[in-house]
Design a protein around this motif. Sequence first.
Motif, short mmCIF file in Angstrom:
data_model
loop_
_atom_site.label_atom_id
_atom_site.label_comp_id
_atom_site.label_asym_id
_atom_site.label_seq_id
_atom_site.Cartn_x
_atom_site.Cartn_y
_atom_site.Cartn_z
N LEU A 718 83.91 -84.35 45.88
CA LEU A 718 84.23 -85.21 44.74
C LEU A 718 82.97 -85.86 44.17
O LEU A 718 82.83 -85.99 42.95
CB LEU A 718 85.22 -86.29 45.18
N HIS A 719 82.06 -86.23 45.04
CA HIS A 719 80.81 -86.85 44.59
C HIS A 719 80.00 -85.89 43.73
O HIS A 719 79.50 -86.25 42.66
CB HIS A 719 79.99 -87.30 45.80
N LYS A 720 79.88 -84.64 44.17
CA LYS A 720 79.12 -83.65 43.41
C LYS A 720 79.84 -83.30 42.10
O LYS A 720 79.20 -83.12 41.06
CB LYS A 720 78.92 -82.39 44.26
N THR A 721 81.15 -83.22 42.15
CA THR A 721 81.92 -82.94 40.92
C THR A 721 81.74 -84.05 39.90
O THR A 721 81.56 -83.78 38.70
CB THR A 721 83.41 -82.78 41.27
N HIS A 722 81.79 -85.30 40.35
CA HIS A 722 81.58 -86.43 39.45
C HIS A 722 80.19 -86.38 38.83
O HIS A 722 80.02 -86.62 37.63
CB HIS A 722 81.77 -87.73 40.23
N THR A 723 79.20 -86.04 39.63
CA THR A 723 77.83 -85.97 39.12
C THR A 723 77.69 -84.87 38.07
O THR A 723 77.08 -85.07 37.01
CB THR A 723 76.85 -85.71 40.28
N ILE A 724 78.29 -83.71 38.32
CA ILE A 724 78.20 -82.59 37.38
C ILE A 724 78.92 -82.92 36.08
O ILE A 724 78.41 -82.65 34.99
CB ILE A 724 78.77 -81.32 38.04
N PHE A 725 80.12 -83.49 36.17
CA PHE A 725 80.87 -83.85 34.96
C PHE A 725 80.09 -84.88 34.13
O PHE A 725 80.06 -84.80 32.90
CB PHE A 725 82.24 -84.42 35.35
N SER A 726 79.49 -85.86 34.80
CA SER A 726 78.74 -86.89 34.09
C SER A 726 77.47 -86.34 33.48
O SER A 726 77.10 -86.70 32.36
CB SER A 726 78.41 -88.05 35.04
N LEU A 727 76.80 -85.47 34.21
CA LEU A 727 75.52 -84.94 33.75
C LEU A 727 75.67 -84.03 32.55
O LEU A 727 74.90 -84.10 31.60
CB LEU A 727 74.84 -84.19 34.90
N LEU A 728 76.71 -83.19 32.56
CA LEU A 728 76.89 -82.20 31.50
C LEU A 728 77.91 -82.61 30.45
O LEU A 728 78.09 -81.89 29.47
CB LEU A 728 77.32 -80.86 32.12
N GLY A 729 78.57 -83.75 30.64
CA GLY A 729 79.57 -84.18 29.67
C GLY A 729 80.77 -83.25 29.59
O GLY A 729 81.29 -82.97 28.51
N LEU A 730 81.24 -82.77 30.74
CA LEU A 730 82.36 -81.82 30.77
C LEU A 730 83.69 -82.54 30.63
O LEU A 730 83.82 -83.72 31.01
CB LEU A 730 82.35 -81.04 32.08
N ASP A 731 84.68 -81.84 30.10
CA ASP A 731 86.04 -82.38 30.10
C ASP A 731 86.96 -81.58 31.02
O ASP A 731 88.04 -82.02 31.35
CB ASP A 731 86.63 -82.41 28.69
N HIS A 732 86.51 -80.39 31.44
CA HIS A 732 87.27 -79.62 32.42
C HIS A 732 86.34 -78.58 33.03
O HIS A 732 85.30 -78.23 32.48
CB HIS A 732 88.50 -78.95 31.79
N ALA A 733 86.74 -78.07 34.19
CA ALA A 733 86.00 -77.00 34.87
C ALA A 733 87.00 -76.16 35.64
O ALA A 733 87.95 -76.68 36.24
CB ALA A 733 84.93 -77.58 35.81
#
Length: 813
Positions: A718-733
């Motif tokens: 969850l920590h890595k997912t949160h970092t990736i979503f925040s870094l890339l501005g994603l809305d879904h993966a």
Amino acid sequence: SWCLGGVQNLALPVSCTMYGRYTQELGVYAKEEAARLRESGQRRSVSDRSRTLDLLEYDKGRCAKCRICTVRCQKFLISRVGEDWIFLILLGLLMALVSWVVDFCIAICLQAQKWMYGGLDSNVFLQYLAWVTYPVVLITFSAGFTQILAPQAVGSGIPEMKTILRGVVLKEYLTFKTFVAKVIGLTCALGSGMPLGKEGPFVHIASLCAALLSKFMSLFGGIYENESRNIEMLAAACAVGVGCCFAAPIGGVLFSIEVTSTFFAVRNYWRGFFAATFSAFIFRVLAVWNRDEETITALFKTRFRLDFPFDLQELPAFAVIGIASGFGGALFVYLNRLIVQFIRKQKAINRFLMKKRLLYPALVTLLVSTLTFPPGFGQFMAGKLTQKESLVTLLDNRTWAKQGIAEEFDYIGHSQAWKHPQVNVFVTLVLFIVMKFWMSALATTIPVPCGAFMPVFVIGAAFGRLVGESMAAWFPDGIHTDGTIYPIVPGGYAVVGAAALSGAVTHTVSTAVIVFELTGQISHILPVMIAVILANAVAQSLQPSLYDSIIRIKKLPYLPELGWGHHEKYNIRVEDIMVRDVRYITLNCCYRDLHNVLLTGHLKTLALVESAESMILLGSIERAQLQSLLSQQLGRPRRLQYIRERAAAEKKRLSVVSNPGSEDDSQRASQEVRFQVRVTAGGEMGCEWEEKQLDEQVNFNNCKIDPAPFQLVERTSLHKTHTIFSLLGLDHAYVTSIGRLIGVVSLKELRKAIEGSVTVKGVKVRPPLASFRDSGTSSSENEATELHKLWDRHKSMSLPREHTPSESDEKSQ
């Protein structure tokens, strides 16, 4: 697009045929394919532009020459200057003009109020009516105009920009209607004299200008057709909004980064600095051109002494200002949220105010303006001064009182408003701080375009001034150092207080830089930094920032931050929170499947897989592209083509049956053909044709497919997912397992997981989380076991190796 062996496939046939095989040629093919696509893309863009110019050369229309000239000028400017520079110059110029016009109109409105108040000095009752009615009318108009034209323009704008820069699309938020409503509503709201600010709304206005400018420049093609580039320009626009508001480009860039970004791309740094500097320069040049200033100078210029600005013995007082400002900032955020929640919880009041939308802003304005009426209670809190006039007097370096006695001012001006014959300056400052504190917290809940930075800034300056005047009273002869007497400078304390309280409310440190640029001096850089850091440390431990609080109140789809010290979030994985029922389309699906998928959901993008059996993820397609495919297959042009073909076939059949030499027969055949056309167009034959078209296989050749949608594996934390979503501005993966689509994670699931996993006692028992599931076994051991199983499964396959494995490699395996 799916990954095998760390290499991403770039073509659909390769992704299908290479499944389950590890070949050395895959990487070579990927490089060659990427180079070919890159080269063809460059050739296509050059050929498209040249073809456009060639077509215009042959165009004989009225505006052909103008369009040719425009295209040539565009090509020349882009080749010599670059698209980014042109965009940023236009953005800075436009925002400087908007800021200057808004300030000019606000000044006229405030001057009109004072003119009405001064012209009725013979009658106190008429003075009161004029003082109260004027702001009520302006605020009511602002609220009504904004509500009718664009309700999205209400409020600050920074919380919504934080959400947009995180990858969330907010409907109707960056439109021209919102721009008009924001500018006009903000001008009227600030012209009323209410304790409101323009810093937050100007961040939104600058973002609106950037979005509209991107749409305009995308008409000419180029990089502004790319959505990611538009996000980068929005980040630069946030800096321009603060820069042109305070003529503080450096502080504006840093402040915009702190309040809108979790991760910031350094490549955008120069864009923000260039646009903000250019905007601030033009903004101050316009003030000189209008003869408001003699030259380009700071907005609130101070004249503190430079040889000995403060003594080390004064540092504890500055630290007290910082700590007290931290508590005050947290209290302001809490009070603001408490007012909103109280109104919402009172259902009867809420229903009444929803029906009478203009009543609440009118009542709040009436209350605030009544309490600030100068002959009334306003005489004890400098009620006749505007926010700008109050800040100028608070930053003055002359001492107002010594030993608690108000001394005679040796100059006239706005500072006389702080002097009262019955009470000393300390009482006036305390009443000003207390009254403005709750008034500002209440006023910022009005549904008009407004911010809270400037009112908080003024309150902080008043608190710092109070401490400075107290120090001057305690040390009437100043601080003795080396036989030289240095008197206390209360204006320096006001600077420290303004930076500390505004930093505590917004959870930023860049307010220190904004203060230096506003005052034009950095003599108090050390006490300002100490106070701001202490204020942030206290405020962040008690309350969220004002913008995060508004995000929670409005329930915006914003990804919250992970809490400190909670290790449970590392044990939660994507497989615990992902949605397994994924909407997808297959490569060999028919148009009927496409129609059913579009009817059953409202997803922005849909996954494209190889087949329902293999579920190999090939890419993603936007909903608009699928709708376009469906409309092309069942649209009016295809229907007319079918009708023409059927009519031609029927005519040919009838011409063969009938006598070709008879005119009556040919006329009768043509009439029968027309009749058959009508039947086909509106009857059962049309329905049969539509059913037949729906059963055809979809042709994806004319569809824009994203071959590389972002993917996660099921064991991503969850920590890595949160970092990736925040870094890339994603809305879904998408979640894949060896290329197979097994789930999807959106901001909604991620937000629920974060809010549900971090509690006082640790992990909350939601749908079975990994911390409970693997409570008896180490997660690293489980991962190692799974990897060994995977290795055993594929060890029989021949894997090409680039080098002979060494002894150490064999031991590590």
